[in-house]
Every structure is written in C-alpha cells, then in structure tokens.
Design a protein around this motif. Sequence first.
Motif, PDB file in Angstrom:
ATOM      1  N   ASP A  89      51.897  36.480  44.984  1.00 26.29           N
ATOM      2  CA  ASP A  89      50.950  37.076  46.018  1.00 26.29           C
ATOM      3  C   ASP A  89      49.497  37.302  45.678  1.00 26.29           C
ATOM      4  OD1 ASP A  89      52.744  36.293  47.930  1.00 26.29           O
ATOM      5  OD2 ASP A  89      53.387  38.427  48.174  1.00 26.29           O
ATOM      6  N   VAL A  90      49.535  38.158  44.578  1.00 24.77           N
ATOM      7  CA  VAL A  90      48.271  38.698  43.979  1.00 24.77           C
ATOM      8  C   VAL A  90      47.521  37.405  43.448  1.00 24.77           C
ATOM      9  CG1 VAL A  90      47.260  40.132  42.311  1.00 24.77           C
ATOM     10  CG2 VAL A  90      49.141  41.149  43.461  1.00 24.77           C
ATOM     11  N   ILE A  91      48.229  36.747  42.568  1.00 26.52           N
ATOM     12  CA  ILE A  91      47.742  35.560  41.832  1.00 26.52           C
ATOM     13  C   ILE A  91      46.856  34.711  42.938  1.00 26.52           C
ATOM     14  CG2 ILE A  91      48.053  33.325  40.568  1.00 26.52           C
ATOM     15  CD1 ILE A  91      50.277  34.667  39.209  1.00 26.52           C
ATOM     16  N   GLN A  92      47.147  34.519  44.003  1.00 26.46           N
ATOM     17  CA  GLN A  92      46.372  33.748  44.784  1.00 26.46           C
ATOM     18  C   GLN A  92      45.296  34.771  45.793  1.00 26.46           C
ATOM     19  OE1 GLN A  92      49.206  32.889  47.915  1.00 26.46           O
ATOM     20  NE2 GLN A  92      50.610  31.437  46.409  1.00 26.46           N
ATOM     21  N   ALA A  93      45.091  35.862  45.350  1.00 33.80           N
ATOM     22  CA  ALA A  93      43.761  36.808  45.954  1.00 33.80           C
ATOM     23  C   ALA A  93      42.547  36.050  45.477  1.00 33.80           C
ATOM     24  CB  ALA A  93      44.039  38.201  45.437  1.00 33.80           C
TER      25      ALA A  93
ATOM     26  N   TYR B  87      39.903  37.649  44.320  1.00 32.92           N
ATOM     27  CA  TYR B  87      39.292  38.282  43.061  1.00 32.92           C
ATOM     28  C   TYR B  87      39.968  37.612  41.801  1.00 32.92           C
ATOM     29  CZ  TYR B  87      43.258  41.450  42.405  1.00 32.92           C
ATOM     30  OH  TYR B  87      44.672  41.787  42.201  1.00 32.92           O
ATOM     31  N   ILE B  88      41.018  37.083  41.892  1.00 31.86           N
ATOM     32  CA  ILE B  88      41.715  36.511  40.897  1.00 31.86           C
ATOM     33  C   ILE B  88      40.993  35.051  40.706  1.00 31.86           C
ATOM     34  CG2 ILE B  88      43.804  35.469  39.869  1.00 31.86           C
ATOM     35  CD1 ILE B  88      43.783  38.410  39.820  1.00 31.86           C
ATOM     36  N   THR B  89      40.702  34.475  41.701  1.00 34.80           N
ATOM     37  CA  THR B  89      40.001  33.136  41.725  1.00 34.80           C
ATOM     38  C   THR B  89      38.659  33.404  40.867  1.00 34.80           C
ATOM     39  OG1 THR B  89      41.151  32.400  43.531  1.00 34.80           O
ATOM     40  CG2 THR B  89      39.152  31.112  43.241  1.00 34.80           C
ATOM     41  N   THR B  90      38.060  34.451  41.308  1.00 36.23           N
ATOM     42  CA  THR B  90      36.646  34.707  40.799  1.00 36.23           C
ATOM     43  C   THR B  90      36.850  35.184  39.064  1.00 36.23           C
ATOM     44  OG1 THR B  90      35.993  35.859  42.889  1.00 36.23           O
ATOM     45  CG2 THR B  90      34.723  36.283  40.702  1.00 36.23           C
ATOM     46  N   ALA B  91      37.930  35.746  38.962  1.00 33.10           N
ATOM     47  CA  ALA B  91      38.151  36.046  37.376  1.00 33.10           C
ATOM     48  C   ALA B  91      38.289  34.620  36.674  1.00 33.10           C
ATOM     49  CB  ALA B  91      39.250  36.824  37.152  1.00 33.10           C
ATOM     50  N   LYS B  92      39.044  33.784  37.351  1.00 35.74           N
ATOM     51  CA  LYS B  92      39.201  32.558  36.875  1.00 35.74           C
ATOM     52  C   LYS B  92      37.825  31.723  36.504  1.00 35.74           C
ATOM     53  CE  LYS B  92      44.063  31.848  38.586  1.00 35.74           C
ATOM     54  NZ  LYS B  92      44.882  31.012  39.371  1.00 35.74           N
ATOM     55  N   ALA B  93      37.154  31.670  37.492  1.00 33.36           N
ATOM     56  CA  ALA B  93      35.855  31.053  37.606  1.00 33.36           C
ATOM     57  C   ALA B  93      34.758  31.564  36.500  1.00 33.36           C
ATOM     58  CB  ALA B  93      35.138  31.198  38.816  1.00 33.36           C
TER      59      ALA B  93
ATOM     60  N   GLY C  57      35.685  32.193  33.480  1.00 37.09           N
ATOM     61  CA  GLY C  57      36.302  31.873  32.459  1.00 37.09           C
ATOM     62  C   GLY C  57      37.209  32.621  31.573  1.00 37.09           C
ATOM     63  N   LYS C  58      37.945  33.648  32.355  1.00 35.83           N
ATOM     64  CA  LYS C  58      38.751  34.705  31.604  1.00 35.83           C
ATOM     65  C   LYS C  58      40.162  33.736  31.254  1.00 35.83           C
ATOM     66  CE  LYS C  58      36.675  38.824  33.214  1.00 35.83           C
ATOM     67  NZ  LYS C  58      36.860  40.205  33.794  1.00 35.83           N
ATOM     68  N   SER C  59      40.687  34.376  30.351  1.00 36.16           N
ATOM     69  CA  SER C  59      41.959  33.587  30.041  1.00 36.16           C
ATOM     70  C   SER C  59      42.939  34.128  31.039  1.00 36.16           C
ATOM     71  CB  SER C  59      42.455  34.099  28.468  1.00 36.16           C
ATOM     72  OG  SER C  59      42.850  35.390  28.631  1.00 36.16           O
ATOM     73  N   ARG C  60      44.008  32.988  31.143  1.00 39.01           N
ATOM     74  CA  ARG C  60      45.013  33.159  32.108  1.00 39.01           C
ATOM     75  C   ARG C  60      45.740  34.470  32.000  1.00 39.01           C
ATOM     76  NH1 ARG C  60      50.060  28.918  33.480  1.00 39.01           N
ATOM     77  NH2 ARG C  60      50.404  30.166  35.417  1.00 39.01           N
ATOM     78  N   MET C  61      46.149  34.746  30.540  1.00 44.59           N
ATOM     79  CA  MET C  61      47.089  35.720  30.151  1.00 44.59           C
ATOM     80  C   MET C  61      46.300  37.130  30.282  1.00 44.59           C
ATOM     81  SD  MET C  61      50.102  37.058  29.511  1.00 44.59           S
ATOM     82  CE  MET C  61      50.471  35.131  29.415  1.00 44.59           C
ATOM     83  N   GLY C  62      44.973  36.992  30.111  1.00 41.04           N
ATOM     84  CA  GLY C  62      44.073  38.111  30.590  1.00 41.04           C
ATOM     85  C   GLY C  62      44.115  38.587  31.626  1.00 41.04           C
ATOM     86  N   ILE C  63      43.849  37.642  32.730  1.00 38.86           N
ATOM     87  CA  ILE C  63      43.805  37.847  34.077  1.00 38.86           C
ATOM     88  C   ILE C  63      45.008  38.428  34.726  1.00 38.86           C
ATOM     89  CG2 ILE C  63      43.730  36.583  36.380  1.00 38.86           C
ATOM     90  CD1 ILE C  63      41.581  34.630  35.085  1.00 38.86           C
ATOM     91  N   VAL C  64      46.302  37.828  34.018  1.00 42.05           N
ATOM     92  CA  VAL C  64      47.395  38.461  34.576  1.00 42.05           C
ATOM     93  C   VAL C  64      47.746  39.874  34.060  1.00 42.05           C
ATOM     94  CG1 VAL C  64      50.097  38.168  34.103  1.00 42.05           C
ATOM     95  CG2 VAL C  64      48.630  36.231  34.668  1.00 42.05           C
ATOM     96  N   ILE C  65      47.540  39.956  32.900  1.00 39.81           N
ATOM     97  CA  ILE C  65      47.744  41.293  32.421  1.00 39.81           C
ATOM     98  C   ILE C  65      46.680  42.464  32.968  1.00 39.81           C
ATOM     99  CG2 ILE C  65      47.893  42.697  30.080  1.00 39.81           C
ATOM    100  CD1 ILE C  65      50.301  40.840  30.611  1.00 39.81           C
ATOM    101  N   PHE C  66      45.709  42.321  32.857  1.00 33.61           N
ATOM    102  CA  PHE C  66      44.371  43.336  33.434  1.00 33.61           C
ATOM    103  C   PHE C  66      44.117  43.424  34.631  1.00 33.61           C
ATOM    104  CE2 PHE C  66      43.944  42.256  28.622  1.00 33.61           C
ATOM    105  CZ  PHE C  66      44.133  43.570  28.099  1.00 33.61           C
ATOM    106  N   HIS C  67      44.528  42.199  35.384  1.00 36.78           N
ATOM    107  CA  HIS C  67      43.926  42.235  36.860  1.00 36.78           C
ATOM    108  C   HIS C  67      45.218  42.078  37.942  1.00 36.78           C
ATOM    109  CE1 HIS C  67      39.642  41.830  35.937  1.00 36.78           C
ATOM    110  NE2 HIS C  67      39.981  41.269  34.821  1.00 36.78           N
ATOM    111  N   ALA C  68      46.020  41.104  37.749  1.00 32.40           N
ATOM    112  CA  ALA C  68      46.968  40.811  38.625  1.00 32.40           C
ATOM    113  C   ALA C  68      48.115  41.673  38.654  1.00 32.40           C
ATOM    114  CB  ALA C  68      47.610  39.391  38.505  1.00 32.40           C
ATOM    115  N   LEU C  69      48.504  42.020  37.214  1.00 32.96           N
ATOM    116  CA  LEU C  69      49.673  43.003  37.223  1.00 32.96           C
ATOM    117  C   LEU C  69      49.577  44.333  37.241  1.00 32.96           C
ATOM    118  CD1 LEU C  69      52.591  43.103  35.997  1.00 32.96           C
ATOM    119  CD2 LEU C  69      51.817  43.513  33.538  1.00 32.96           C
TER     120      LEU C  69
END
Length: 306
Positions: free
Chosen positions: A198-202, A204-210, A212-224
């Motif tokens: 659910d969080v991955i679809q938020a 702010y996660i889309t913004t983090a991807k835009a 250029g942050k790494s997928r693992m970094g987004i998962v660990i430091f934001h989504a998790l």
Amino acid sequence: MRKYIAKRIAVSVPIILGVILITFVLMNYIPGNAVTAMMQNKINNETVARVEEEMHLNDPILVRFGLYIKDLLHGDLGTSFVMNQPVFNLIKNAFPNTIKLALSAIAFAWILGIPIGIISALKKNTCLDKLFMGVSLMGISMPTFSIGIILQYLIAYKLKWLPISGFTTPAHLILPSIVLGWSMAGEISRLIRTNLIDVIQADYITTAKAKGKSRMGIVIFHALKMSILPVITIMMMQFTSLLGGALITENIFSIPGIGTLSISALSNRDIPLLQGTIILSTFLIIIGNLIADIIYALADPRVHYD
C-alpha cells in the motif's frame, strides 16, 4: 505523554485486580481438592480437614480473596500448596529461562519475518512471493504442539542434529525458538507485505522515484518506516506473551519456565502459584502494550496521545 502514561498505569490497576478475582473464583469451582492433590491421596479425611483449616480453604471465598490481596499488597505472592515454596522464588527461578526462550524466539521471528515481508512485497504475485506467503500461512495455521512434535521427530530423533528436549545448552534453544518463532514470523511478514504494498503506491514514493533515488533506498528509508509502524504493536504483544510463558512449547521441550509452572499449578489446583503466574503475565502484557504505544509515538511524530 506523561499524562497518558500515568492514566494507563491507573487504569491497569483495576484490570489486574479483575483478572486476579476472576481467576481466583474460577479456580475454586474446578473439580478436585488442592489438599488431596498436594498429598497425592495418601491421607485420611481428618488430615484433609485439618490441612484445609490451616490453609483457610474452608473460609468463604471473599474472605480468602481479601487475605490474598492483603498479602499481595505487602509483596507476598503466597506459598505454593504443592511445592511448599514461596511463589515469588519459584517465579524468580523460572522467569530467566522464559526470558532466554522469548528472546531467541523473537529474534528468529523478527530476523526472518521482516526480510520475507519486504521481499514478498517487492516480488508481489511471483513464485517467490507465493512460496514465502505459503510457508508463513503454514506457520500461522499449524498448532504449536504439532510443529514441535514434527520437528522433534525429524530433526532431533531421526537426524539427531539437535537435542530433543531439555534446557542446559544453547543448542536446546534452537528447536523451541523455531517452533515459537515460525508463527510469529508469519504474522510479521504478512503484515509488512500488505502495508508495504500500500505504501509503495503513495504519492511521496512516486516523488522519490522521480528524484532518481534507488529502489532499495526508497524501500528502506521511506516505505519501510511507514509500513512497520502498525507492526510495532504486534511485535511487542508477541514478545510480552512469550514472557508470560509459552505453555505448550515449554512443556513439549521440558523447559522449566513460567509456562511449565502455570500448567503444573493448574493441574494441581495450586491457586497461589497459578495466581502468581497470571499476575506476571497480565503485568507484562499491560507494560508491553504501553511500551508499544510509546515507541509508536516516537516513530511517528503525527501521533499525540495527549
């Protein structure tokens, strides 16, 4: 936060008293006699009557409950009917064994459950996800005694990799830790997977991807960080329930902990010992829930209990 903690502590007092009263009343309606259980039916009726009088077992239940609460307020948990030892000392000797088992089981559950939940969320609907969730569901669904007996037969008896029972070496902790930790790891992994998806679809996660942050970094430091918040309460409840005594597992593996004491007390109508273990379990659950709420507030600045 201080007001909230004080309020929770104040509310906990009548809860503990209610649990003690209910247990006390129920124990007096269980068929059997504490004196005959204690003496193993090797005494006559006159001796039974005399011992019951000495132990105040013939007094009205409210009188006995009042005497128990009076002693409890002075820090006296009573004396075990069967073992003839202070309940406090019995619990003090058994509790360290339960702590060791709880810490090893919860470490197994958290170390296994959190990564599996993350991988399953990132590999949603793949074969790996289905495999992990299947194993998790098996651990949640299977009764603890079934898992324990199966592991004892296969790993300890047939393969002889680990001791079958006992509690003298670190190796004795492995099997009971797996038995207890499997179901807890299943709960944690499934909850993290659901929340993380659910969080991955938020937004702010889309913004983090835009950015250029790494997928693992987004998962660990934001989504998790957001996904694990609801899991905190479950994890603390799991830990405190284990500290209260894993009754079935401790008996299967002959671990002299709080769970073994509880079953022994219930079987022998040992009311003081059973009351002592129940007070400990209730207190730990209340404290565990309070700690979980505090951690939740510290982890999420949006939470304000005041």
